[in-house]
Enzyme design. Sequence first.
Site, short mmCIF file in Angstrom:
data_model
loop_
_atom_site.label_atom_id
_atom_site.label_comp_id
_atom_site.label_asym_id
_atom_site.label_seq_id
_atom_site.Cartn_x
_atom_site.Cartn_y
_atom_site.Cartn_z
N ASP A 180 0.87 -1.18 0.00
CA ASP A 180 0.00 0.00 0.00
C ASP A 180 0.90 1.23 0.00
O ASP A 180 1.85 1.30 0.79
CB ASP A 180 -0.88 -0.02 1.25
CG ASP A 180 -2.01 0.99 1.20
OD1 ASP A 180 -1.73 2.19 0.96
OD2 ASP A 180 -3.17 0.60 1.43
N ILE A 181 0.64 2.19 -0.88
CA ILE A 181 1.51 3.38 -0.96
C ILE A 181 1.22 4.38 0.16
O ILE A 181 2.00 5.30 0.37
CB ILE A 181 1.43 4.08 -2.33
CG1 ILE A 181 0.01 4.55 -2.63
CG2 ILE A 181 1.97 3.17 -3.43
CD1 ILE A 181 -0.08 5.50 -3.81
N ASN A 198 -13.17 -4.71 2.41
CA ASN A 198 -14.36 -3.86 2.39
C ASN A 198 -15.10 -4.03 1.05
O ASN A 198 -14.47 -4.17 0.02
CB ASN A 198 -13.97 -2.39 2.55
CG ASN A 198 -13.15 -2.17 3.81
OD1 ASN A 198 -13.48 -2.65 4.87
ND2 ASN A 198 -12.05 -1.45 3.67
N GLN A 210 -14.82 1.02 1.16
CA GLN A 210 -14.03 0.60 0.00
C GLN A 210 -13.76 1.84 -0.85
O GLN A 210 -14.69 2.48 -1.33
CB GLN A 210 -14.76 -0.46 -0.82
CG GLN A 210 -13.95 -0.97 -2.00
CD GLN A 210 -14.70 -2.02 -2.82
OE1 GLN A 210 -15.90 -2.19 -2.69
NE2 GLN A 210 -13.97 -2.71 -3.68
N HIS A 231 -10.23 -6.13 -2.96
CA HIS A 231 -8.87 -6.31 -2.44
C HIS A 231 -8.91 -6.54 -0.93
O HIS A 231 -9.84 -6.12 -0.25
CB HIS A 231 -7.98 -5.12 -2.78
CG HIS A 231 -8.45 -3.80 -2.25
ND1 HIS A 231 -9.49 -3.11 -2.83
CD2 HIS A 231 -8.03 -3.05 -1.22
CE1 HIS A 231 -9.69 -1.98 -2.17
NE2 HIS A 231 -8.83 -1.91 -1.17
N HIS A 285 -6.64 -6.11 2.63
CA HIS A 285 -5.53 -5.43 3.28
C HIS A 285 -4.95 -6.40 4.30
O HIS A 285 -5.69 -6.99 5.09
CB HIS A 285 -6.03 -4.20 4.07
CG HIS A 285 -6.61 -3.12 3.24
ND1 HIS A 285 -5.90 -1.99 2.90
CD2 HIS A 285 -7.85 -2.97 2.70
CE1 HIS A 285 -6.68 -1.19 2.18
NE2 HIS A 285 -7.87 -1.78 2.04
#
Length: 193
Positions: A65-66, A121, A128, A134, A136
Amino acid sequence: MAPHPFDPRALPPDVPCPFCNIISAYPPFPPSAPPSSTSPAIDPSKLAPAAFIVLSTPTLVAFLDIMPLSSGHVLLCPRAHKPKLTDVSTREAAELGAYLRVLSKALVRTTGVQDWNVVQNNGAAAAQVVNHVHYHLIPRPEIRASGRFSESFTMFGRGQRQELDDEDGVRLAGDLRRNIAVVLREEGSKGKL
């Protein structure tokens, strides 16, 4: 089959899916023999969009995750654009489940953090943000380090999130790819996955 133009799950035509952009830039590689961080096929400085890929199968992609909630925060998603978990195929669901466990083991080895969240989510009302299913995987070192095991906290609270540092991203992604390969080799010798 493409979604009907009036399907509320369809992306507006002028808003490309950022995960689909990442997925299209990174070809699959064998998780048990990942490329090095300097490989042109995976080096974020050589590809646009730049991403820190940790897993890339014909069905799935995982990347850092950025804007991580903690160091090592990973996202896992199917390659095919599917807005919600109910949209994935049985095969995709099975592979997502298998790799959630493998990624969890590799994440613990890489970060040294023994506690983590797996969050998924579905829809805007459920927080979301990217309309592509996706998961996490979020290491939770702060609670363990402080000894506040019974204290509750907000998952996606108001806290400041800092952008992932490029050098940290390259290092973490490389370590995660290597640890995924180790986990797969260990489990292969036991007849799992």
